[in-house]
Design an enzyme around this catalytic site. Structure first.
Site, PDB file in Angstrom:
ATOM      1  N   PRO A   2       0.853  -1.219  -0.012  1.00 41.60           N
ATOM      2  CA  PRO A   2      -0.125  -0.113  -0.014  1.00 41.60           C
ATOM      3  C   PRO A   2       0.876   1.078  -0.096  1.00 41.60           C
ATOM      4  CG  PRO A   2      -0.579  -1.658   1.597  1.00 41.60           C
ATOM      5  CD  PRO A   2       0.492  -1.910   1.084  1.00 41.60           C
ATOM      6  N   GLU A   3       0.542   2.033  -1.130  1.00 37.76           N
ATOM      7  CA  GLU A   3       1.499   3.363  -1.114  1.00 37.76           C
ATOM      8  C   GLU A   3       0.456   4.607  -0.603  1.00 37.76           C
ATOM      9  OE1 GLU A   3       3.036   3.847  -4.910  1.00 37.76           O
ATOM     10  OE2 GLU A   3       3.150   1.646  -5.263  1.00 37.76           O
TER      11      GLU A   3
END
Ligand code: ZN
Length: 292
Positions: A2-3
């Site tokens: 997840p960014e």
């Protein structure tokens, strides 16, 4: 992993779901993932949820917080009673989209921490088990290397053309690796670095110090643009990704990829076939005609 847009989506969903509620109990199934004592957290109220880079900060009453790093495959799913989860034999059955790497029943084999909160349960799942949840004080939040060493947030005023000129001028590393360096810019990872470089018309392998001022200005604008798009679509849940919104629904940014995971397909702008190489161990995608 997840960014920024994925963690921002998690933050926004959890803000609506659990802020103001009290943690009634915690079941830790994998000790290395929950770093702290459950007793330090049980009985505290969830006051605020913040994001810094790819990390989530859950602020609790009485000078405690939970610092969460999802790493490769961490997930948080909020199963509310009387919602799209049905309780059968004390398990929460997911009625909508199955949770990637967890399936249709929570807790799953990949569930390592369960928070019992007013009205439901918050499940922390993690297939690869590189993620963690750390119990921390407000003072520790200010001094911890995890947060202290992060570069500016792309949406903050410190993220200026001048700042980028300064950091790019000091290195001949490929621009893509500099974009993904969390000590330089917080929150940009592989997906959004690939997408931003396409949008800016810059080759991922171009040495950072070779970027002209016009390119730097454009790159700053499109980094912000692709991250905003990612948030608008609720993040990216491509086939190989574990990311899911805490509601159990996937994000939809993967339907809008320009180059990421599109090797062998036609560029949406010019029709040239998208190429792929490995750079720093990560899939790197570009259009040989649009990017110089
Ligand atoms: Zn092209």
């Amino acid at each position: 992993m997840p960014e920024l847009p994925e963690v921002e989506t998690i933050k926004r969903v959890l803000e609506k779901a659990i802020v103001g509620k009290t943690i009634k109990n915690i079941e830790v199934r994998k000790a290395k993932i929950f770093q702290g004592k459950p007793e330090e957290v049980i009985g505290r109220k969830i006051e605020k949820i913040e994001r810094r880079g790819k990390m989530l900060i859950i602020k609790l009453s009485g000078d405690k917080a939970l610092l969460v790093h999802f790493k490769l495959t961490g997930q948080m799913v909020w199963a509310e009673e009387n919602s799209k989860f049905e309780i059968r034999n004390s398990k929460f059955v997911v009625l909508g989209h199955p949770v990637p790497f967890a399936g249709t029943e929570l807790p799953a084999k990949t569930t390592h921490v369960i928070f019992e909160i007013d009205g439901g349960k918050l499940f922390y799942n993690d297939l690869r088990q590189f993620g963690w949840i750390k119990v921390i004080t407000n003072y520790e939040l200010r001094i911890t290397d995890y947060l202290k060493n992060l570069g500016p947030e792309p949406f903050d005023k410190e993220f200026t053309v001048e700042y980028l000129q300064r950091i790019f001028s000091r290195t001949s590393k490929p621009i893509k690796l500099v974009l993904m360096d969390q000590t330089k810019i917080a929150g940009v990872g592989n997906i959004y670095a690939n997408e931003a470089l396409f949008e800016a018309g810059i080759l991922p392998l171009k040495p950072a110090k070779k970027l002209r001022n016009g390119e730097i200005k454009k790159l700053r604008e499109v980094v912000i643009k692709v991250l905003r798009e990612g948030i608008k679509y609720g993040g990216s849940s491509a086939k190989d990704e574990a990311y899911i919104k805490p509601t159990g629904e996937p994000g939809s940014y993967q339907q809008h990829f320009r180059v990421y995971q599109r090797a062998g397909e036609k560029c949406r702008k010019c029709g040239t076939i998208i190429k792929r190489i490995n750079l720093g161990g990560r899939g790197t995608f570009w259009c040989p005609k649009c990017q110089k």
